[in-house]
Design a protein around this motif. Structure first.
Motif, short mmCIF file in Angstrom:
data_model
loop_
_atom_site.label_atom_id
_atom_site.label_comp_id
_atom_site.label_asym_id
_atom_site.label_seq_id
_atom_site.Cartn_x
_atom_site.Cartn_y
_atom_site.Cartn_z
N GLY A 47 0.78 -1.24 0.00
CA GLY A 47 0.00 0.00 0.00
C GLY A 47 0.80 1.28 0.00
O GLY A 47 0.25 2.34 0.29
N LYS A 48 2.08 1.21 -0.34
CA LYS A 48 2.90 2.43 -0.31
C LYS A 48 2.38 3.47 -1.32
O LYS A 48 2.19 4.63 -0.98
N THR A 49 2.18 3.01 -2.56
CA THR A 49 1.70 3.93 -3.59
C THR A 49 0.32 4.47 -3.25
O THR A 49 0.04 5.66 -3.43
N MET A 50 -0.55 3.62 -2.74
CA MET A 50 -1.92 4.03 -2.43
C MET A 50 -1.94 5.09 -1.33
O MET A 50 -2.75 6.02 -1.38
N MET A 51 -1.04 4.97 -0.35
CA MET A 51 -1.02 5.96 0.72
C MET A 51 -0.61 7.33 0.18
O MET A 51 -1.19 8.35 0.55
N VAL A 52 0.39 7.37 -0.71
CA VAL A 52 0.84 8.64 -1.26
C VAL A 52 -0.25 9.25 -2.15
O VAL A 52 -0.48 10.45 -2.13
N ARG A 53 -0.92 8.41 -2.92
CA ARG A 53 -2.01 8.92 -3.77
C ARG A 53 -3.14 9.48 -2.93
O ARG A 53 -3.70 10.54 -3.25
N ALA A 54 -3.48 8.78 -1.86
CA ALA A 54 -4.55 9.26 -0.97
C ALA A 54 -4.17 10.58 -0.32
O ALA A 54 -5.00 11.48 -0.17
N LEU A 55 -2.91 10.70 0.05
CA LEU A 55 -2.43 11.94 0.66
C LEU A 55 -2.51 13.10 -0.33
O LEU A 55 -3.01 14.19 0.01
N SER A 56 -2.06 12.87 -1.57
CA SER A 56 -2.06 13.94 -2.56
C SER A 56 -3.49 14.36 -2.92
O SER A 56 -3.77 15.55 -3.09
N LYS A 57 -4.43 13.40 -3.03
CA LYS A 57 -5.81 13.74 -3.34
C LYS A 57 -6.46 14.51 -2.19
O LYS A 57 -7.24 15.43 -2.42
N SER A 58 -6.14 14.14 -0.96
CA SER A 58 -6.71 14.82 0.20
C SER A 58 -6.26 16.27 0.28
O SER A 58 -6.98 17.13 0.78
N LEU A 59 -5.05 16.54 -0.22
CA LEU A 59 -4.48 17.88 -0.14
C LEU A 59 -4.63 18.66 -1.45
O LEU A 59 -4.14 19.78 -1.56
N ASN A 60 -5.27 18.03 -2.45
CA ASN A 60 -5.43 18.65 -3.76
C ASN A 60 -4.08 19.04 -4.35
O ASN A 60 -3.90 20.13 -4.91
#
Length: 316
Positions: A47-60
């Protein structure tokens, strides 16, 4: 602190995707708010990639991913100047390093020359292309991964480059209950598709400024220095934590205090964060391995041996 509620919303948003990884999600946000970077050492598929993607989407924020391979060139990371015959000028085409949040996947699979292109950007906030310096814009957060299992054909990061990461984390496998919940949530569609932005870039930059302004009592600063100093005195250590490590621990503690909705750092923040911020900055002697001593166990031992300052309201 105006953004305390937003911090909670960011964490809640990411945890819709990252099930059972509250600690890793929180620590990654700590690194981002402290204007640092994270090294994730773990096996593929956790889930490394998924965590970074979720972080970037949450912060726009603009998310970029770099898959490091042995044939990757520095220009593939930084960008390249291409000649425009119509205008008769060279035009710069920016590389993925110019993203707001960058996933550097399997960084130890590429050559030291390409690694240094990324690490220069992390340290200096700029890149050099054809002799010209290009500045990066904030926010700029790198999460690099390396695989601890398959070392064939890899180039381990030198100690001086490891020191540039604010903290080193490991995701680990989920427990059975969390993995079952993961299957249920991804049965029809992935929760990453439903995540929406909680804040924008400007708010994130304001949060980073607020983190910088948090109060750190001299008692806590002396405690940090004492911990770091002990790593240099240990008979098991070949190279102890550098002054950069002391600064990193203080910055991380400020960010963690901010997430806890405090405007000051307490010694407990230092105790909690020290293993994640300091362990990868230590080089052990060969005999330490034979006696079962690791960087993490050494930090834990030092924390147990040094008296924690008496907890009080350490506020100016």
């Amino acid at each position: 602190m105006d953004y305390g509620n937003e911090v909670g919303q960011i964490l809640e948003n990411i945890e819709k995707v990252m099930i059972g990884k509250e600690r890793e999600v929180t620590l990654s946000l700590v690194a981002l708010l402290a204007d640092g970077h994270v090294l994730l050492e773990d096996v593929p598929g956790v889930g490394k990639t998924m965590m970074v993607r979720a972080l970037s989407k949450s912060l726009n924020c603009d998310f970029k991913r770099i898959q490091f391979t042995p044939d990757l060139l520095p220009s593939d990371v930084t960008g390249v100047s291409i000649y425009n015959p119509k205008e008769m000028v060279f035009e710069f085409r920016s590389g993925p390093i110019f993203g707001d949040i960058v996933l550097a996947d399997e960084i130890n699979r590429t050559s030291p020359k390409t690694q240094s292109a990324l690490l220069e950007a992390m340290e200096e906030m700029n890149v050099t292309v054809d002799g010209m310096t290009k500045s990066l814009q904030k926010p700029f957060f790198v999460m690099a991964t390396q695989n601890p299992v398959d070392y064939e054909g890899t180039y381990p990061l030198p100690e001086a480059q490891l020191d540039r990461f604010l903290m080193k984390l490991s995701m680990g496998y989920p427990n059975e209950a969390d993995e079952l919940e993961m299957l249920n949530r991804t049965d029809r569609e992935h929760p990453i598709d439903e995540i929406e932005a909680v804040i924008n870039k400007e708010q994130l930059l304001n949060m980073q400024k607020e983190v910088d302004s948090l109060y750190v009592d001299n008692t806590v600063k002396r405690y940090i220095v004492q911990l770091v100093s002990e790593t240099r005195k240990s008979p098991y250590v070949q190279l102890g934590v550098s002054p950069r490590g002391s600064i990193s621990l203080m910055k991380a503690a400020k960010a963690y205090a901010y997430i806890q909705k405090r405007d000051y750092v307490i010694p407990d923040d230092i105790v909690y964060l020290a293993p994640y911020v300091l362990s990868h900055r230590i080089i052990l002697r060969p005999e330490a391995r034979y006696e079962g001593v690791t960087q993490s166990s050494l930090i834990t031992q030092i924390l147990e041996e040094i008296d924690v300052p008496v907890r009080k309201e350490l506020h100016g």
